[in-house]
Design a protein around this motif. Structure first.
Motif: not given
Lengths: 94, 102
Positions: A1-3, A30, A34, A76-78, A80, B49, B51-52, B55, B84, B86, B89-91
């Motif tokens: 599934m995409i946006r 979203f 961020i 710094h990294v995201p 989840f 998604i 630019s987000f 998953f 997930f 990222p 852009l998010m990074k």
């Protein structure tokens, strides 16, 4: 599934909303996540999961081509972490 | 470094501010976004998604683990885990926003 498919599903369920509003809603969700992480905040969505920021310490790295040592700055990294309910659902437990 | 924790309520509040629906409906729509993502993942789909981030569901085969307290070997059953990844852009935004803070 995409946006765009996600937007379509939500638009189908909400025929009283303009599609551009649904787009805006989905994008806001979203975008907000961020923005929060860019401030160093955490976003906890019970049952789904939590987005947070992890610090990677500065370290000595190597240029893989030349073998030279290079300093890699702290960054710094995201991150989840899957929520318990979703983890269980993925395994047919809920 | 910020140390706040945002929840569904904060996301709903952002939708309320940006789009001008009622708070109640904003909250329902946030929930519906999360539910559709979850359902697709449970069906085994990847959710991408732009630019987000992405998953995806990975299948892990059985392996032998150990009870850390007793040292006893126990089989860890095969399972599906979510990962997930990222977007760039998010990074970039997370790295730039947290630079030289805490």
């Amino acid at each position: 599934m995409i946006r765009s498919e996600l937007i379509q599903k939500i638009a189908d369920e909400n025929p009283h909303l303009f599609r551009r509003d649904v787009e805006r809603i989905v994008n806001t969700v979203f975008e907000e996540i961020i923005d929060a992480m860019a401030r160093g905040d955490r976003v906890e969505l019970r049952g789904f999961g939590a987005f947070s920021v992890k610090k990677r310490e500065a370290r000595m790295g190597r240029n893989p081509r030349t073998g030279d040592s290079v300093e890699v700055e702290e960054k710094h990294v995201p991150f989840f972490k899957t929520g318990k309910l979703l983890r269980d659902r993925l395994n047919g437990l809920a | 470094m910020g140390d706040k924790t945002l929840t569904r309520m904060d996301l709903a509040e952002a939708v309320f501010r940006d789009v001008g629906l009622s708070r109640h409906e904003s909250a329902q729509l946030v929930e519906s976004v999360l539910n559709h993502i979850s359902d697709a993942l449970v069906e085994g789909q990847q959710v991408k998604i732009s630019s987000f981030g992405t998953f995806s569901v990975r299948e892990k085969s059985e392996r032998i683990g150990r009870n850390p307290k007793t040292g006893e070997e126990v089989p860890i059953t095969p399972r599906r885990v979510l990962s997930f990844r990222p977007s760039h852009l998010m990074k970039e935004r997370v790295a730039a926003g947290n630079k030289r803070k805490g």
